[in-house]
Design a protein around this motif. Sequence first.
Motif, PDB file in Angstrom:
ATOM      1  N   ARG A 198       0.840  -1.205   0.000  1.00  0.00           N
ATOM      2  CA  ARG A 198       0.000   0.000   0.000  1.00  0.00           C
ATOM      3  C   ARG A 198       0.874   1.255   0.000  1.00  0.00           C
ATOM      4  O   ARG A 198       0.647   2.196  -0.775  1.00  0.00           O
ATOM      5  N   ALA A 199       1.899   1.245   0.865  1.00  0.00           N
ATOM      6  CA  ALA A 199       2.796   2.412   0.947  1.00  0.00           C
ATOM      7  C   ALA A 199       3.581   2.598  -0.354  1.00  0.00           C
ATOM      8  O   ALA A 199       3.773   3.725  -0.824  1.00  0.00           O
ATOM      9  N   GLN A 200       4.016   1.484  -0.945  1.00  0.00           N
ATOM     10  CA  GLN A 200       4.783   1.570  -2.194  1.00  0.00           C
ATOM     11  C   GLN A 200       3.958   2.197  -3.320  1.00  0.00           C
ATOM     12  O   GLN A 200       4.475   2.968  -4.128  1.00  0.00           O
ATOM     13  N   ILE A 201       2.691   1.815  -3.385  1.00  0.00           N
ATOM     14  CA  ILE A 201       1.875   2.216  -4.537  1.00  0.00           C
ATOM     15  C   ILE A 201       1.276   3.608  -4.329  1.00  0.00           C
ATOM     16  O   ILE A 201       1.210   4.409  -5.252  1.00  0.00           O
ATOM     17  N   LYS A 202       0.854   3.894  -3.111  1.00  0.00           N
ATOM     18  CA  LYS A 202       0.228   5.188  -2.834  1.00  0.00           C
ATOM     19  C   LYS A 202       1.242   6.325  -2.967  1.00  0.00           C
ATOM     20  O   LYS A 202       0.950   7.370  -3.531  1.00  0.00           O
ATOM     21  N   GLY A 203       2.441   6.079  -2.469  1.00  0.00           N
ATOM     22  CA  GLY A 203       3.456   7.121  -2.530  1.00  0.00           C
ATOM     23  C   GLY A 203       3.072   8.303  -1.654  1.00  0.00           C
ATOM     24  O   GLY A 203       2.577   8.131  -0.543  1.00  0.00           O
ATOM     25  N   PHE A 207       3.656  12.979  -5.273  1.00  0.00           N
ATOM     26  CA  PHE A 207       3.937  12.041  -6.375  1.00  0.00           C
ATOM     27  C   PHE A 207       3.584  10.632  -5.924  1.00  0.00           C
ATOM     28  O   PHE A 207       3.745  10.284  -4.757  1.00  0.00           O
ATOM     29  N   GLY A 208       3.087   9.851  -6.868  1.00  0.00           N
ATOM     30  CA  GLY A 208       2.574   8.526  -6.543  1.00  0.00           C
ATOM     31  C   GLY A 208       3.570   7.409  -6.838  1.00  0.00           C
ATOM     32  O   GLY A 208       4.637   7.636  -7.415  1.00  0.00           O
ATOM     33  N   GLY A 209       3.202   6.214  -6.438  1.00  0.00           N
ATOM     34  CA  GLY A 209       4.060   5.053  -6.646  1.00  0.00           C
ATOM     35  C   GLY A 209       3.588   4.212  -7.814  1.00  0.00           C
ATOM     36  O   GLY A 209       2.416   4.252  -8.195  1.00  0.00           O
TER      37      GLY A 209
ATOM     38  N   CYS B 190      -3.096   5.761  -8.418  1.00  0.00           N
ATOM     39  CA  CYS B 190      -2.196   5.095  -7.469  1.00  0.00           C
ATOM     40  C   CYS B 190      -2.851   4.948  -6.094  1.00  0.00           C
ATOM     41  O   CYS B 190      -2.573   3.988  -5.368  1.00  0.00           O
ATOM     42  N   ASP B 191      -3.736   5.875  -5.733  1.00  0.00           N
ATOM     43  CA  ASP B 191      -4.450   5.746  -4.445  1.00  0.00           C
ATOM     44  C   ASP B 191      -5.351   4.514  -4.471  1.00  0.00           C
ATOM     45  O   ASP B 191      -5.433   3.750  -3.498  1.00  0.00           O
ATOM     46  N   VAL B 192      -6.045   4.351  -5.588  1.00  0.00           N
ATOM     47  CA  VAL B 192      -6.988   3.236  -5.717  1.00  0.00           C
ATOM     48  C   VAL B 192      -6.231   1.905  -5.796  1.00  0.00           C
ATOM     49  O   VAL B 192      -6.577   0.928  -5.113  1.00  0.00           O
ATOM     50  N   ALA B 193      -5.190   1.868  -6.623  1.00  0.00           N
ATOM     51  CA  ALA B 193      -4.393   0.638  -6.757  1.00  0.00           C
ATOM     52  C   ALA B 193      -3.826   0.227  -5.397  1.00  0.00           C
ATOM     53  O   ALA B 193      -3.774  -0.960  -5.059  1.00  0.00           O
ATOM     54  N   ALA B 194      -3.409   1.217  -4.600  1.00  0.00           N
ATOM     55  CA  ALA B 194      -2.827   0.928  -3.274  1.00  0.00           C
ATOM     56  C   ALA B 194      -3.841   0.223  -2.375  1.00  0.00           C
ATOM     57  O   ALA B 194      -3.509  -0.764  -1.704  1.00  0.00           O
ATOM     58  N   GLU B 195      -5.082   0.712  -2.376  1.00  0.00           N
ATOM     59  CA  GLU B 195      -6.105   0.101  -1.507  1.00  0.00           C
ATOM     60  C   GLU B 195      -6.495  -1.283  -2.014  1.00  0.00           C
ATOM     61  O   GLU B 195      -6.714  -2.208  -1.226  1.00  0.00           O
ATOM     62  N   SER B 232      -1.994   5.525 -13.172  1.00  0.00           N
ATOM     63  CA  SER B 232      -1.083   6.664 -13.193  1.00  0.00           C
ATOM     64  C   SER B 232      -1.396   7.535 -11.991  1.00  0.00           C
ATOM     65  O   SER B 232      -2.142   7.146 -11.099  1.00  0.00           O
ATOM     66  N   GLU B 233      -0.828   8.720 -11.974  1.00  0.00           N
ATOM     67  CA  GLU B 233      -1.101   9.667 -10.883  1.00  0.00           C
ATOM     68  C   GLU B 233      -2.232  10.631 -11.254  1.00  0.00           C
ATOM     69  O   GLU B 233      -2.551  11.527 -10.483  1.00  0.00           O
ATOM     70  N   ARG B 234      -2.795  10.446 -12.424  1.00  0.00           N
ATOM     71  CA  ARG B 234      -3.884  11.318 -12.861  1.00  0.00           C
ATOM     72  C   ARG B 234      -5.073  11.201 -11.899  1.00  0.00           C
ATOM     73  O   ARG B 234      -5.359  10.134 -11.378  1.00  0.00           O
ATOM     74  N   ARG B 235      -5.744  12.309 -11.666  1.00  0.00           N
ATOM     75  CA  ARG B 235      -6.917  12.303 -10.786  1.00  0.00           C
ATOM     76  C   ARG B 235      -8.181  12.021 -11.592  1.00  0.00           C
ATOM     77  O   ARG B 235      -8.346  12.526 -12.694  1.00  0.00           O
TER      78      ARG B 235
END
Lengths: 389, 389
Positions: A198-203, A207-209, B190-195, B232-235
């Motif tokens: 989760r930490a790796q991907i969220k960043g 800037f994101g992971g 990346c927020d969604v992928a992390a969760e 990606s990091e796009r919102r």
Amino acid sequence: MDFTIDEYKMRINRTKQKMQERGIEVLIITNPSNMNYLTGYNAWSFYVPQFIILTIDEDDPTWIGREMDANSAKLTSWLKEESIVPYSDDYVQSEFKHPMHFVADFLIKRNVEQKTVGVEMETHFFSARFYKEFIWMLPETKIEDASVLVNWVRLVKSDQEINYMKKAAKIVEKAMQVGYESLNVGARGCDVAAEIMRAQIKGFEEFGGDYSAIVPLIPAGEETSAPHMTWSERRYKKNDPVIIEIAGCHKRYHSPMARTMVLGEANDKLLDLSKVINYGIEEVIHCTQPGMTSEQIEEVFRKTIKKHGIIKDSRLGYSVGLSYPPDWGEHTVSIRNGDKTVIEPNMTFHFIPGIWYENYGCEISETIRITDNGCETLANFPRDLYMKK
Amino acid sequence: MDFTIDEYKMRINRTKQKMQERGIEVLIITNPSNMNYLTGYNAWSFYVPQFIILTIDEDDPTWIGREMDANSAKLTSWLKEESIVPYSDDYVQSEFKHPMHFVADFLIKRNVEQKTVGVEMETHFFSARFYKEFIWMLPETKIEDASVLVNWVRLVKSDQEINYMKKAAKIVEKAMQVGYESLNVGARGCDVAAEIMRAQIKGFEEFGGDYSAIVPLIPAGEETSAPHMTWSERRYKKNDPVIIEIAGCHKRYHSPMARTMVLGEANDKLLDLSKVINYGIEEVIHCTQPGMTSEQIEEVFRKTIKKHGIIKDSRLGYSVGLSYPPDWGEHTVSIRNGDKTVIEPNMTFHFIPGIWYENYGCEISETIRITDNGCETLANFPRDLYMKK
């Protein structure tokens, strides 16, 4: 696009220069890291055959891939639409048709099938069957092994690449901290891996992971003798040693890091081993500078740890940067005896002098960048064996 | 160990039967899924060459791999210590030495180099160079292409395998729900992928998750035209369509699932397309039963969607189960025209009739198990296009 068009064009020109040196007139690229490096192409489509074809006298390379992935090429690469050439879906996982037939037909149509063709013989993305089908289609074509030709072009990083790797280093610092925090007696390997990923991907908010080319390797207890174990549902026990080897990844650029911790008190053997490895790492960071050879770095480490009676016979590290699964290494320079590559500024290495015995092991590593007059670690995170009491 | 010794032995015997049918006396296995299937071996070491050697007249296969990975073989496989044969580290990523030389020497020592040897010509883990080095070492040896020999043995699942896939299905239900919940206007990919990844790996208190062979594919907006985009990091923006294709994984067994959603109101084209795909899926689940051929399943779907004016020309699905990156498919049965495999109980398929146009696409999928008199979905999750308003 993650880089300027100029940067991509420069990469193409450098690749052509290496082709010229090797007498290669047509280069067939299948390694997804090399495809991304030259064109920007980025999708998880590398489980089916896909290609970049670069001919020495044309400006733009051609992407060849599965029909349903052509839109990914349009969305992520700088290639013109006419340079994106899809093959139909019945080429996929068929006993009879093979995408290499399509590639051979493409070369014939372009009248380049009599030229000297370079292929990446040693990559996960050019199987024995690719080779056999190619020879079957074009028995007269002269084939050159260009396995790591583009990989060598990738060795010295640009400022933008270093920028991405430094962001990846910030991510790995955070993910390692999360690993330390979530590793507790009674937790399971999968609980810890979940928080790390989760930490790796969220960043960060800024800037994101991106996904790392290798999942977290977090062997615990006796498994620390086996560096490539991932995780299980087993619950951690008091005094378990745990290795955490992970990378931060940003726009496919990696900064790996390994640390070793104990869920309690470390025994003397492990504590001593970690100290000796750290002496070696400190000495290497202190001594490494441009102009040295890769094997001279190995020598610095070997001599340092030998003073403390420790010997390591596997390689100490490797060039790192842009990558796709299954490996974040670049498959060019290895930091080991016999590797005479001369080190230059903006080369980047994962320096990982792990030592594994029959029942335990210790890994502490840094991603280092060669600077104009020395070297620096990309991340900033304590290297000591961490004891969580 | 994830299976009984008896189950592993049965797998070995079935593999030998297929070897016998093909006249193969020695089988060299490099596909990590096949290595795991026969021996239990499980580590992220498949980025370097590693092998299982199975000879027709010996009981136990031999593991050959990198020295530092031998402890992983001891810890995860049922093999005896004498069947674990490491090669030294200087074989790794060397221009001069290659692990296939070591394998050839091993065959010579065992006096089997004159036998007919099967190799997996079409896998990510047997490159063109493996093949060339092998021929160079043993030019007289008769080589047979055994690319998917063990994959075909894997086709019909045991009860324990189905049990693991059902747990994986529970995990994918949860991860999909987490995806729906975390996908919001203003959030980043990346927020969604992390969760999602956190949910995939953590699993449940009763059983945990393993890493999926493919990372979350969550193309949004125009990217939904390109099924293998990651994130990606796009919102996300209001009214963005988003595809989520993920798998739950438990002990390396996968249950994939795809769904499509819209962050607002769907336009009619997408809504209609999703309905037609769902009609097709319902009809396939209703009609599929043992004794049908794979291409008959395709026909059911094709005829159903054709009534609504929709045509799909890429394959509809594939056999799924045990897997390692870069693909969770088993590379045997494809649900498409021309595939005449007769369907049997306990075969499992990822049925994914995605449809992609120039600027958008829709994916809805199920992992299905063939039962004694029909078929069932492993997961239970609404298939309708989800609109989050």
